[in-house]
Design an enzyme around this catalytic site. Sequence first.
Site, PDB file in Angstrom:
ATOM      1  CG  ASP A 172      -2.011  -1.006   1.143  1.00  0.00           C
ATOM      2  OD1 ASP A 172      -2.051  -1.721   0.118  1.00  0.00           O
ATOM      3  OD2 ASP A 172      -2.818  -1.093   2.086  1.00  0.00           O
ATOM      4  CB  ALA A 173       3.842   2.177   1.962  1.00  0.00           C
TER       5      ALA A 173
ATOM      6  CG  ASP B 217      -0.693   5.162   0.023  1.00  0.00           C
ATOM      7  OD1 ASP B 217      -1.645   4.962  -0.763  1.00  0.00           O
ATOM      8  OD2 ASP B 217      -0.697   4.824   1.218  1.00  0.00           O
TER       9      ASP B 217
ATOM     10  CB  SER C 148     -36.761  -6.399 -15.663  1.00  0.00           C
ATOM     11  OG  SER C 148     -37.110  -6.974 -14.540  1.00  0.00           O
TER      12      SER C 148
ATOM     13  CD  GLU D  18     -24.169 -14.531 -15.783  1.00  0.00           C
ATOM     14  OE1 GLU D  18     -24.721 -13.512 -15.332  1.00  0.00           O
ATOM     15  OE2 GLU D  18     -23.854 -14.657 -16.966  1.00  0.00           O
TER      16      GLU D  18
ATOM     17  CE  LYS E  50     -32.567 -11.336 -10.088  1.00  0.00           C
ATOM     18  NZ  LYS E  50     -32.558 -10.165  -9.250  1.00  0.00           N
TER      19      LYS E  50
ATOM     20  CG  ASP F 237     -30.087  -8.167  -3.404  1.00  0.00           C
ATOM     21  OD1 ASP F 237     -30.722  -7.531  -4.269  1.00  0.00           O
ATOM     22  OD2 ASP F 237     -30.527  -8.403  -2.267  1.00  0.00           O
TER      23      ASP F 237
ATOM     24  NE  ARG G 271     -33.970  -2.666 -15.517  1.00  0.00           N
ATOM     25  CZ  ARG G 271     -35.246  -2.536 -15.170  1.00  0.00           C
ATOM     26  NH1 ARG G 271     -35.576  -1.750 -14.184  1.00  0.00           N
ATOM     27  NH2 ARG G 271     -36.178  -3.193 -15.820  1.00  0.00           N
TER      28      ARG G 271
ATOM     29  CD  GLU H  53     -27.323  -6.057 -10.000  1.00  0.00           C
ATOM     30  OE1 GLU H  53     -27.527  -5.854 -11.224  1.00  0.00           O
ATOM     31  OE2 GLU H  53     -28.237  -6.123  -9.159  1.00  0.00           O
TER      32      GLU H  53
ATOM     33  CE1 TYR I 136     -27.119  -7.300 -16.307  1.00  0.00           C
ATOM     34  CE2 TYR I 136     -26.396  -7.343 -14.035  1.00  0.00           C
ATOM     35  CZ  TYR I 136     -27.183  -6.801 -15.025  1.00  0.00           C
ATOM     36  OH  TYR I 136     -28.018  -5.753 -14.748  1.00  0.00           O
TER      37      TYR I 136
ATOM     38  CE  LYS J  58     -27.668 -13.650 -17.516  1.00  0.00           C
ATOM     39  NZ  LYS J  58     -26.579 -12.696 -17.369  1.00  0.00           N
TER      40      LYS J  58
ATOM     41  CE  LYS K 256     -35.618 -12.641  -6.400  1.00  0.00           C
ATOM     42  NZ  LYS K 256     -36.246 -11.424  -6.853  1.00  0.00           N
TER      43      LYS K 256
ATOM     44  CB  CYS L 243     -27.245  -4.439  36.125  1.00  0.00           C
ATOM     45  SG  CYS L 243     -26.324  -5.696  35.245  1.00  0.00           S
TER      46      CYS L 243
ATOM     47  CB  CYS M 257     -23.914  -6.780  38.881  1.00  0.00           C
ATOM     48  SG  CYS M 257     -24.100  -5.102  38.243  1.00  0.00           S
TER      49      CYS M 257
ATOM     50  CB  CYS N  55     -24.826  -2.055  34.046  1.00  0.00           C
ATOM     51  SG  CYS N  55     -24.133  -2.677  35.579  1.00  0.00           S
TER      52      CYS N  55
ATOM     53  CB  CYS O  31     -21.305  -5.649  36.115  1.00  0.00           C
ATOM     54  SG  CYS O  31     -22.514  -6.397  35.028  1.00  0.00           S
TER      55      CYS O  31
END
Length: 670
Positions: free
Chosen positions: A30-31, A34, A79, A112, A114, A116, A135, A172, A224, A290, A314, A406, A409, A424, A430
Amino acid sequence: MFFANYCQLVEKMTQWNYAYHVLDQPIIADADYDAAFFELHSIEIAHPEWILPQSPSQRVGAIASSSFEKITHDIKMLSLSNAFSISETWDFFVKAAKELECDVETIPIFSEPKLDGLAISLRYEKGILRYGATRGDGEIGEDVTHTIKTIASIPLKLFTSNPPEILEVRGEVFMSKAVFEQINTQALQENGRQFVNPRNAAAGTIRQLNPKIAAERALHFIPYGMGDYSGEEIFTAHSQILTYFSALGFQVNIHACAFYAREGAFEADYQRMAALRESMSMEIDGIVYKIDHLALQKQLGFIARSPKWAVARKFPAQIVKTTLLDVIFQVGRTGVLTPVAKLKPVFVGGVTVSNATLHNMDEIERLGLCIGDEVEIHRAGDVIPKVVSVVAHGENRQFIHMPTHCPICQSRVNRIDNQAAYRCTGGLICGAQLAERIKYYASRDCMNIKQLGRVLIETLCEQGVLNSVADIYRLTIDDIANLEGQGEKNAMKILAAIEASKKTKFNVFLTALGIPEVGEEGAKNLARYFKNLAALRTAEYETLLQVPDVGAITASNVQAFFSQQENNQLIDELLAAGLHWDEADFEPRYTPLSGQIWVLTGTLQLPRKEVKETLEKLGAKVSGSVSAKTTSVLAGESAGSKLTQAQTLGVDIITESQFLNLMQTFDINL
Ligand code: IVH
């Protein structure tokens, strides 16, 4: 610096980005990314005329205006019709076979998950991403390019030297379960409101005006299908199109598969996907089947808004009705009481559920919930089930009250100022708080004493062996060896791990103390600012407010924590037990400029001291003389010999306003 070098840098960073976000196989640290980003930015500030549309810097742009431009989809976005059982799925393809006048078992099927999320169309012109659109009603959508560009798995330029004039990639956009959990927890803390599911959260993020927020939420995209396309008609199957997308730099779904239409094959595929569902990083709500051959797809065409060659199988609804039998109150680590719904057991999303979270009393009030009511339960993936609404009032419904004392205790319970939560007041007397607090102390993000597991901690608390966090360091072999399933060898391992945990870091120790509102990041900030425990223990409220990201609530929590005698006693006991750390060794902060050497010269408008401190904060060294090792020279008015020296050596020279722009990319406003 030449334009060609700049292009190479953009190309290199695009490959890194692809390895990380699409292949899930990072190839650099990562460094280093960056640092490269910083270099890229410096070049683009010096040469704005060079900026390429696919430069990684172009992902997070300006805030959009309050309304989105309308975009017409030349090829409608369709759809899918739904099937809720094997027989409905089978019937769908039997009908298709009839229309095709062929044997159903000769039809190649592509399966495939689906996803969400929400449907998005990406338009590439000559290989460059022109826009991303929702869409909408299928014909007219909205231009959401500003947030689409922040999605790292969407290439800004297609990976091909021979792109078609026009290509629309449809797919998606979705949010991972992990990010959803994280932003919802945050939202609950900040304003008590939450997104209902990852789909709503993804849709809300895409319609965010501020692309920076969208970037933080790290959405994903999986294609897709194809919309408009002006290239060569070389594809004969849908699966080939997906392979093409993969070659263009997109991530494709690894759980897709192909088979010939057989009733048993649909059943097996459904079982396969249902079993995978829980472990997937994203939410799926079914499977899309499909017909793979494009010629067959074309022959079948559409009915209303859905293709006659694809169907969505589904998963059963994950919302079910049941009765609220009782509400109990769980006491957490910091003593906060959380109401938990006890439900008449009900089967939802593959498991039997008898508990659901209610968050807090405000939530109960918002739902208008009483014991005895018929309620709706929602379970999304592996998320803890939630009561979403009251369907009908029970006959003898009883109001739900926060207990005054509580349940563990019997200490008094008080409402926390300005919050929906109750706590509490028993502190470590406790039992519930004690066990939770010790578990937290030993957990991975804190002292990381893996061998001291949750169940063992509970047993040791119940037996009265552990009465405080410091008791961990007083454990003996006998305390553990005699417990069921432990033995001497194990006990020795545990004690060795406890001993090893004594060498720690200041910020880790602070996290482990469990000060309310002080998590890992907060502890790092405090450690960085105060550098030693003595200074933090005696810090004034006003001083605490100076610490980055510490607000009024955290500051008063920190002060309250260190003003309580039992907390100070605990800290002293821990130190006496041998806990230690090197004060110079705490988690490094965000240092994108580490390794760089800067020189300031000439008359600067900004206070020199502040500039120097800022650069050092970002990890750079500030030197007094220019050499071949110098990374950048910040040159103010009437700069003299150092500037000349920099010019001779070809060192990067930037003006004060370029410097300010650069700092802004790190969210620093000088
Ligand atoms: S194909 C012409 N494939 O489901 C076919 N859709 O209920 C168009 N979706 O609007 C869609 N995963 O947003 C297709 N693998 C997948 C999908 C998928 C999710 C969504 C898509 C569509 C909706 C229809």
